[in-house]
Motif scaffolding. Sequence first.
Motif, PDB file in Angstrom:
ATOM      1  N   GLY A 132     -23.679 -32.057  34.669  1.00  0.00           N
ATOM      2  CA  GLY A 132     -24.582 -31.089  35.272  1.00  0.00           C
ATOM      3  C   GLY A 132     -25.467 -30.428  34.226  1.00  0.00           C
ATOM      4  O   GLY A 132     -26.636 -30.134  34.478  1.00  0.00           O
TER       5      GLY A 132
ATOM      6  N   GLY B 123     -31.665 -21.333  43.010  1.00  0.00           N
ATOM      7  CA  GLY B 123     -30.461 -22.157  42.950  1.00  0.00           C
ATOM      8  C   GLY B 123     -29.310 -21.452  42.276  1.00  0.00           C
ATOM      9  O   GLY B 123     -28.165 -21.480  42.756  1.00  0.00           O
TER      10      GLY B 123
ATOM     11  N   ALA C 157     -25.714 -20.174  43.855  1.00  0.00           N
ATOM     12  CA  ALA C 157     -24.628 -21.037  43.399  1.00  0.00           C
ATOM     13  C   ALA C 157     -23.265 -20.373  43.490  1.00  0.00           C
ATOM     14  O   ALA C 157     -22.259 -21.025  43.778  1.00  0.00           O
ATOM     15  CB  ALA C 157     -24.893 -21.491  41.958  1.00  0.00           C
TER      16      ALA C 157
ATOM     17  N   ALA D 213     -19.638 -28.417  45.314  1.00  0.00           N
ATOM     18  CA  ALA D 213     -20.901 -27.774  44.951  1.00  0.00           C
ATOM     19  C   ALA D 213     -21.643 -28.602  43.906  1.00  0.00           C
ATOM     20  O   ALA D 213     -22.862 -28.815  44.008  1.00  0.00           O
ATOM     21  CB  ALA D 213     -20.641 -26.364  44.417  1.00  0.00           C
ATOM     22  N   LEU D 214     -20.922 -29.118  42.916  1.00  0.00           N
ATOM     23  CA  LEU D 214     -21.560 -29.924  41.878  1.00  0.00           C
ATOM     24  C   LEU D 214     -22.131 -31.215  42.462  1.00  0.00           C
ATOM     25  O   LEU D 214     -23.238 -31.639  42.098  1.00  0.00           O
ATOM     26  CB  LEU D 214     -20.549 -30.238  40.772  1.00  0.00           C
TER      27      LEU D 214
ATOM     28  N   GLU E  57     -25.326 -30.433  44.252  1.00  0.00           N
ATOM     29  CA  GLU E  57     -26.405 -30.152  43.301  1.00  0.00           C
ATOM     30  C   GLU E  57     -26.999 -31.447  42.742  1.00  0.00           C
ATOM     31  O   GLU E  57     -28.224 -31.564  42.570  1.00  0.00           O
ATOM     32  CB  GLU E  57     -25.866 -29.250  42.182  1.00  0.00           C
TER      33      GLU E  57
ATOM     34  N   ALA F  54     -31.700 -27.561  41.970  1.00  0.00           N
ATOM     35  CA  ALA F  54     -30.541 -28.328  41.513  1.00  0.00           C
ATOM     36  C   ALA F  54     -30.075 -27.881  40.135  1.00  0.00           C
ATOM     37  O   ALA F  54     -28.884 -27.603  39.925  1.00  0.00           O
ATOM     38  CB  ALA F  54     -30.870 -29.824  41.504  1.00  0.00           C
TER      39      ALA F  54
ATOM     40  N   ALA G 104     -28.642 -24.215  40.144  1.00  0.00           N
ATOM     41  CA  ALA G 104     -27.295 -24.128  40.716  1.00  0.00           C
ATOM     42  C   ALA G 104     -26.265 -24.756  39.787  1.00  0.00           C
ATOM     43  O   ALA G 104     -25.174 -24.206  39.584  1.00  0.00           O
ATOM     44  CB  ALA G 104     -27.272 -24.815  42.080  1.00  0.00           C
ATOM     45  N   ALA G 105     -26.603 -25.904  39.203  1.00  0.00           N
ATOM     46  CA  ALA G 105     -25.658 -26.568  38.291  1.00  0.00           C
ATOM     47  C   ALA G 105     -25.402 -25.718  37.056  1.00  0.00           C
ATOM     48  O   ALA G 105     -24.265 -25.649  36.561  1.00  0.00           O
ATOM     49  CB  ALA G 105     -26.193 -27.940  37.895  1.00  0.00           C
TER      50      ALA G 105
ATOM     51  N   THR H 282     -22.799 -23.283  38.075  1.00  0.00           N
ATOM     52  CA  THR H 282     -21.523 -23.859  38.499  1.00  0.00           C
ATOM     53  C   THR H 282     -20.729 -24.443  37.332  1.00  0.00           C
ATOM     54  O   THR H 282     -19.508 -24.274  37.237  1.00  0.00           O
ATOM     55  CB  THR H 282     -21.773 -24.968  39.542  1.00  0.00           C
TER      56      THR H 282
ATOM     57  N   SER I 230     -23.274 -16.599  38.379  1.00  0.00           N
ATOM     58  CA  SER I 230     -24.480 -16.793  39.177  1.00  0.00           C
ATOM     59  C   SER I 230     -25.574 -15.800  38.796  1.00  0.00           C
ATOM     60  O   SER I 230     -26.718 -16.182  38.540  1.00  0.00           O
ATOM     61  CB  SER I 230     -24.149 -16.673  40.665  1.00  0.00           C
TER      62      SER I 230
END
Length: 478
Positions: free
Chosen positions: A36, A79, A83, A95-96, A99, A129, A132-133, A136, A402
Amino acid sequence: MVQGFSREPGTEGPLDEVPPAGLRKIRRWASVIALGGFLFGFDTGVVSGALLFIKRDFGLDAAEQGAVVSVLLIGAMAGALGAGRLAERLGRRKALALEGTVFLIGTALAVLAPGFAVLLVARVVLGLAVGAASATVPVYLSEISPPDIRGRVLSANQLMITVGILVAYLINLAFAGSGNWRAMFAVGAVPAVLVVAGAMLLLPESPQWLILHDRPDRARKIIASVTNDATADRLLERARQRRARHAGEESGTAKGTGRRALLAPAVRPALIVGLTLAAVQQFGGINTIIYYAPTIIEQTGLTASNSIFYSVFIGVVNLAMTLVAIHLIDRWGRRRLMLISLTGMGVTLVLLGLSFVAGWGSGMPLVFMLLYIIAYSGGLGPVFWVLVGELFPPAVRSRGSSVSTTTNWASNFVVGQAFLPVVQAIGQGPTFWIFAAVCAGALLFVARFVPETKGRTFEEVDAALRSRFHPHTPAPAR
């Protein structure tokens, strides 16, 4: 592993509980999770070379070029902000995978973009993407890591970011002759597929997430797979005792959701440190070098292809120094590396600005950019992502990561959008001096408020934070 692997004062260390085969399994999981971070790095780096050809094909002015770079950051902010909730509801693994899927969609849009407007949409989707990654991955890595190697495991995220940047630079170089910026973006589909496949086929769910969602049997099975049944039982019991011991305080942080939870007095010191370091990492100037290295070098008189070639050296140095930082982070500690890093960043930014003001030619700016990258990637770069996974209480860790990551992306957006216009207004030299002043202020902040977290449990980190923010207030009884 997770809080289940955290050492209690006076007990055996976690590496006494995890056999070599288990540690190898944890490292394999970390390698997959950190893909990620590769997406983050690749999409950050690829635009630097692609922009030289996009502006020609689409006829972009300076403001539009800045938008191509920074609109990704708008998506990344959204994102990253979402997340925490996503990782809490779906779990870290799903979740990953989601993403990675969104990254594939954004890549397809970028490759097929017929014009400026669609390209901007693609960059927003890619931003969702990678944002969020970026929130995460540190949480997930933290929750599979024994404390004694937690720094190295969490640094895998920054390592893969730097690998992604270097690969992007090499891809840019490979396609520079043809100017095929669509192919540059298309290569990003490969790591995205690996993220989705790896998350769904190779990774377990975070045991900490399972414990917090009252699934101790599944958590026990995962912990036992890297230790043994007796150790898994003992560590789960330890986790239950910890939750009970902190029920009053952590319920105060967890009764509220989102903003209310993070603003609770017990969490506030961690939040201040997380948000401040998130902003400093960007306002210290790093992504002006990553995003605009070819553009900066081109302005010294080199061609576009030569500018991309020399920017590869920046990617190589970034990767090499990240490897050095990974080697040192569990030996020297997070705090020491940050203090050295911020000092080096400030000095090299002053010299970089001076090289432009004094007109020292194309060689000296490149040298000072490389020295700046050495200072950044040997300290602040990886340490920030490590601390994001270490500072926050387990009950709000994903939310804390986050909001810290969102702040990082928001700061990234401001710097990325403003850099070229500010350079046009006051010149490159004074612009880099502004970044140097930020590093000086950050050095004072770290010296005063950021504790060492190396090898410490959350309880020990929390006590150290409290003592720095409230030195005359005794820590609560444990």
